[in-house]
Design a protein around this motif. Structure first.
Motif, PDB file in Angstrom:
ATOM      1  N   UNK A 147       0.997  -1.106  -0.209  1.00  0.00           N
ATOM      2  CA  UNK A 147      -0.204  -0.066   0.021  1.00  0.00           C
ATOM      3  C   UNK A 147       0.818   1.197  -0.229  1.00  0.00           C
ATOM      4  N   UNK A 148       1.994   1.079   0.939  1.00  0.00           N
ATOM      5  CA  UNK A 148       2.799   2.575   0.771  1.00  0.00           C
ATOM      6  C   UNK A 148       3.343   2.981  -0.454  1.00  0.00           C
ATOM      7  N   UNK A 149       3.893   1.544  -1.180  1.00  0.00           N
ATOM      8  CA  UNK A 149       4.640   1.765  -2.491  1.00  0.00           C
ATOM      9  C   UNK A 149       3.417   1.974  -3.251  1.00  0.00           C
ATOM     10  N   UNK A 150       2.502   1.722  -3.344  1.00  0.00           N
ATOM     11  CA  UNK A 150       1.467   1.983  -4.319  1.00  0.00           C
ATOM     12  C   UNK A 150       0.969   3.638  -4.196  1.00  0.00           C
ATOM     13  N   UNK A 151       0.929   4.020  -2.899  1.00  0.00           N
ATOM     14  CA  UNK A 151       0.508   5.310  -2.904  1.00  0.00           C
ATOM     15  C   UNK A 151       1.752   6.393  -3.114  1.00  0.00           C
ATOM     16  N   UNK A 152       3.119   5.723  -3.183  1.00  0.00           N
ATOM     17  CA  UNK A 152       4.171   6.632  -3.685  1.00  0.00           C
ATOM     18  C   UNK A 152       4.239   6.561  -5.247  1.00  0.00           C
ATOM     19  N   UNK A 153       3.731   5.361  -5.845  1.00  0.00           N
ATOM     20  CA  UNK A 153       3.817   5.361  -7.436  1.00  0.00           C
ATOM     21  C   UNK A 153       2.473   6.420  -7.803  1.00  0.00           C
ATOM     22  N   UNK A 154       1.613   6.293  -7.062  1.00  0.00           N
ATOM     23  CA  UNK A 154       0.260   6.976  -7.452  1.00  0.00           C
ATOM     24  C   UNK A 154       0.727   8.640  -7.369  1.00  0.00           C
ATOM     25  N   UNK A 155       1.477   8.910  -6.249  1.00  0.00           N
ATOM     26  CA  UNK A 155       1.916  10.506  -6.028  1.00  0.00           C
ATOM     27  C   UNK A 155       2.706  10.874  -7.192  1.00  0.00           C
ATOM     28  N   UNK A 156       3.704   9.992  -7.465  1.00  0.00           N
ATOM     29  CA  UNK A 156       4.764  10.210  -8.463  1.00  0.00           C
ATOM     30  C   UNK A 156       4.131  10.280  -9.936  1.00  0.00           C
ATOM     31  N   UNK A 157       3.081   9.391 -10.181  1.00  0.00           N
ATOM     32  CA  UNK A 157       2.359   9.516 -11.564  1.00  0.00           C
ATOM     33  C   UNK A 157       1.547  10.806 -11.857  1.00  0.00           C
ATOM     34  N   UNK A 158       0.974  11.055 -10.732  1.00  0.00           N
ATOM     35  CA  UNK A 158       0.154  12.362 -10.858  1.00  0.00           C
ATOM     36  C   UNK A 158       1.068  13.677 -11.005  1.00  0.00           C
ATOM     37  N   UNK A 159       2.224  13.613 -10.477  1.00  0.00           N
ATOM     38  CA  UNK A 159       3.225  14.649 -10.551  1.00  0.00           C
ATOM     39  C   UNK A 159       3.715  14.598 -11.624  1.00  0.00           C
ATOM     40  N   UNK A 160       4.248  13.413 -12.311  1.00  0.00           N
ATOM     41  CA  UNK A 160       4.588  13.461 -13.922  1.00  0.00           C
ATOM     42  C   UNK A 160       3.496  13.830 -14.773  1.00  0.00           C
ATOM     43  N   UNK A 161       2.628  13.337 -14.679  1.00  0.00           N
ATOM     44  CA  UNK A 161       1.262  13.857 -15.512  1.00  0.00           C
ATOM     45  C   UNK A 161       0.989  15.044 -15.542  1.00  0.00           C
ATOM     46  N   UNK A 162       1.075  15.785 -14.341  1.00  0.00           N
ATOM     47  CA  UNK A 162       0.757  17.399 -14.411  1.00  0.00           C
ATOM     48  C   UNK A 162       1.845  18.095 -15.134  1.00  0.00           C
ATOM     49  N   UNK A 163       2.963  17.487 -15.011  1.00  0.00           N
ATOM     50  CA  UNK A 163       4.301  17.971 -15.429  1.00  0.00           C
ATOM     51  C   UNK A 163       4.094  18.213 -16.991  1.00  0.00           C
ATOM     52  N   UNK A 164       3.723  16.694 -17.537  1.00  0.00           N
ATOM     53  CA  UNK A 164       3.814  16.562 -19.120  1.00  0.00           C
ATOM     54  C   UNK A 164       2.487  17.197 -19.550  1.00  0.00           C
ATOM     55  N   UNK A 165       1.226  17.498 -18.843  1.00  0.00           N
ATOM     56  CA  UNK A 165       0.333  18.345 -19.263  1.00  0.00           C
ATOM     57  C   UNK A 165       0.722  19.630 -19.496  1.00  0.00           C
ATOM     58  N   UNK A 166       1.423  20.345 -18.495  1.00  0.00           N
ATOM     59  CA  UNK A 166       1.689  21.726 -18.492  1.00  0.00           C
ATOM     60  C   UNK A 166       2.638  21.831 -19.794  1.00  0.00           C
TER      61      UNK A 166
END
Length: 88
Positions: free
Chosen positions: A45-64
Motif C-alpha cells: 500500500x505504501x509503495x502504491x501510494x508513492x507510485x500514485x503520487x509520482x504518477x500524478x506529479x509527472x502527468x501534471x508536468x507533462x500536461x503543462x
C-alpha cells in the motif's frame, strides 16, 4: 508403539524425509504468516501510494509542457498566417 514398528522402516524413512530439515522452532506458524501478510500488505500500500503520487506529479508536468507547447505553436502559426496575409 513406534511408527517404524507399525509401518516398517521404508515408510518410516519416507515420512521422516518429508519433515523439515530444521528444528520445529524454525517452522513458521499461522501467526508468523499472518504477521508477514500484514507487513507485505502495508509495504504494498505504501509503495502504491508513492507510485500514485509520482504518477500524478509527472502527468501534471507533462500536461503543462504539452499545453505550453501547443499554445506556442498556435501563436507561431497564427503569426505566420497574419504575416502571409499582410504580405499577400
Amino acid at each position: 508403539m513406534a511408527f517404524e514398528e507399525l509401518w516398517g522402516p521404508e515408510r518410516a524413512e519416507a515420512i521422516m524425509s518429508l519433515l523439515p530439515p530444521v528444528g520445529w522452532g524454525e517452522v513458521a506458524t499461522k501467526r508468523d504468516l499472518d504477521a508477514l501478510e500484514h507487513s507485505i500488505r502495508h509495504e504494498f500500500r505504501t509503495e502504491m501510494a508513492e507510485l500514485r503520487t509520482e504518477f500524478h506529479r509527472d502527468l501534471g508536468a507533462a500536461t503543462r509542457t504539452m499545453v505550453f507547447s501547443l499554445t506556442s505553436s498556435v501563436f507561431v502559426v497564427g503569426g505566420l498566417a497574419f504575416a502571409a496575409a499582410r504580405l499577400g
